[in-house]
Design an enzyme around this catalytic site. Structure first.
Site, PDB file in Angstrom:
ATOM      1  N   ARG A   1       0.856  -1.185   0.000  1.00  0.00           N
ATOM      2  CA  ARG A   1       0.000   0.000   0.000  1.00  0.00           C
ATOM      3  C   ARG A   1       0.890   1.233   0.000  1.00  0.00           C
ATOM      4  O   ARG A   1       1.952   1.264   0.635  1.00  0.00           O
ATOM      5  CB  ARG A   1      -0.926   0.018   1.220  1.00  0.00           C
ATOM      6  CG  ARG A   1      -2.126  -0.924   1.096  1.00  0.00           C
ATOM      7  CD  ARG A   1      -3.095  -0.440   0.031  1.00  0.00           C
ATOM      8  NE  ARG A   1      -4.315  -1.241  -0.037  1.00  0.00           N
ATOM      9  CZ  ARG A   1      -4.520  -2.233  -0.891  1.00  0.00           C
ATOM     10  NH1 ARG A   1      -3.538  -2.597  -1.725  1.00  0.00           N
ATOM     11  NH2 ARG A   1      -5.673  -2.882  -0.913  1.00  0.00           N
TER      12      ARG A   1
ATOM     13  N   GLU B   1      -3.977   7.728  -5.598  1.00  0.00           N
ATOM     14  CA  GLU B   1      -4.056   7.047  -6.884  1.00  0.00           C
ATOM     15  C   GLU B   1      -5.285   7.526  -7.651  1.00  0.00           C
ATOM     16  O   GLU B   1      -6.358   7.661  -7.055  1.00  0.00           O
ATOM     17  CB  GLU B   1      -4.117   5.532  -6.676  1.00  0.00           C
ATOM     18  CG  GLU B   1      -2.870   4.971  -6.027  1.00  0.00           C
ATOM     19  CD  GLU B   1      -2.905   3.460  -5.822  1.00  0.00           C
ATOM     20  OE1 GLU B   1      -3.913   2.825  -6.239  1.00  0.00           O
ATOM     21  OE2 GLU B   1      -1.944   2.902  -5.263  1.00  0.00           O
TER      22      GLU B   1
ATOM     23  N   HIS C   1      -0.776   0.397 -10.129  1.00  0.00           N
ATOM     24  CA  HIS C   1      -1.446  -0.526  -9.209  1.00  0.00           C
ATOM     25  C   HIS C   1      -1.991  -1.735  -9.978  1.00  0.00           C
ATOM     26  O   HIS C   1      -3.194  -2.011  -9.989  1.00  0.00           O
ATOM     27  CB  HIS C   1      -2.581   0.177  -8.462  1.00  0.00           C
ATOM     28  CG  HIS C   1      -2.936  -0.505  -7.174  1.00  0.00           C
ATOM     29  ND1 HIS C   1      -3.317   0.180  -6.044  1.00  0.00           N
ATOM     30  CD2 HIS C   1      -2.947  -1.815  -6.821  1.00  0.00           C
ATOM     31  CE1 HIS C   1      -3.561  -0.678  -5.066  1.00  0.00           C
ATOM     32  NE2 HIS C   1      -3.342  -1.911  -5.519  1.00  0.00           N
TER      33      HIS C   1
END
Length: 325
Positions: free
Chosen positions: A233, A262, A281
């Site tokens: 994370r 993000e 991601h």
């Protein structure tokens, strides 16, 4: 005849329908919604499937969850979902543990190989049509320290060992003779231990204990040739400290798949930081991953309907699925 239980599916938009729900038709009353309609959809519902797995909408709709028994999140991390009222409730939470282990481990191996073999630099030189001979580093005998001793961290450790790397783990408590890591050091001692490794891989969930774990002190304790990989994370790394470390050659590079915000903002200095490699991601998102997530949920939903124990039950206080003995 009693009415079937109500199962709410939260998607990015109201017509975002997961595949493979056929076995549930007739057994549940399916309601599909987006975040705006979640509260109304949850009235009288017993179960919730977070197909939009990064959504934080459940907290705003919590007043409508008086009949809710179970939430399934189509992701390994549940930090976007958990809040105090949910933690303190009887609502069971399950996640997608196991779906992403091997794909993420392969992504980590690829990141380490690309860094050690200077493939990103080769691509840049190719674009500039410059022929420049360079030496690269061997993975055999190199050292990796993996933060996070859950299923993903263990699969990473097994794969890195398979290519000849030495591996240690980082967890809540130090121990020896771990079946996958051998030595596990305590995360509280990370700054004192991290100088051992060539590659620091973060696979930890986001919890109070891991937020900001990789900070200026940890980065300064790494060797100048060390490489950071973050597939856990974004908030586990203090990004401003990492930017400074890359700009001042404190470490040699960072392969980053997750970020504090993000998508990564266009003005983030990480985009141009020396040695930084950015991906969106996507470390666990191999072809077919959404099908796998949907089938995993349907299997758990059938267990729930049949009164059988659910798999991947999250400890809501810890924020992850504890390892089974």
């Amino acid at each position: 005849m009693s009415e079937p239980p109500v199962l709410v599916v939260l998607g990015e938009h109201a017509d975002d329908r997961p595949p493979h729900l056929g076995p549930l038709h007739g057994r549940v009353d399916l309601r599909f919604t987006d975040a705006a309609g979640l509260g109304e959809a949850l009235d009288g519902a017993q179960a919730l499937f977070l197909w939009d797995f990064f959504s934080t909408a459940v907290q705003d709709a919590w007043a409508h969850c008086d009949g809710l028994e179970w939430i399934h999140v189509a992701a390994a991390g549940v930090d976007s979902l958990l809040f105090d009222e949910l933690r303190d409730s009887d609502v069971m939470v399950t996640n997608a543990r196991g779906t992403f282990d091997r794909p993420i481990a392969e992504f980590v191996l690829a990141s380490i190989l690309a860094h050690a073999k200077r493939l990103h630099e080769s691509r840049r030189l190719q674009e500039e049509q410059e022929w420049r001979h360079r030496e690269t580093r061997s993975l055999a005998g190199s050292r990796a320290m993996v933060i996070g001793t859950g299923a993903i961290g263990r699969e990473i450790a097994r794969l890195l060992r398979a290519v000849g790397m030495e591996v240690r783990g980082v967890g809540r408590t130090a121990r020896e003779d771990d079946p996958d890591f051998g030595t596990v050091v305590a995360s509280s001692d990370l700054a004192g231990e991290v100088g051992w490794c060539d590659h620091l891989v973060n696979a930890a969930p986001l919890t109070a204990a891991t937020t900001g774990l990789i900070n200026a002190d940890v980065l300064a304790a790494m060797t100048t040739t060390a490489h950071l990989v973050n597939i856990g994370r974004g908030a586990t790394v203090v990004e401003s400290d990492l930017v400074q470390a890359l700009q001042h050659d404190v470490i040699s590079g960072a392969s980053l798949d997750v970020f504090e915000v993000e998508p990564l903002p266009s003005d983030s200095p990480l985009w141009t930081a020396p040695g930084a490699v950015i991906s969106a991601h996507m470390s666990g998102d191999v072809v077919g991953w959404r099908d796998t997530l949907a089938r995993q949920f349907v299997d758990n939903a059938q267990r729930w309907l049949d009164g059988e124990p659910l798999v991947n039950v999250v400890d809501k206080q810890l924020g992850y699925v504890p390892r089974q003995a």
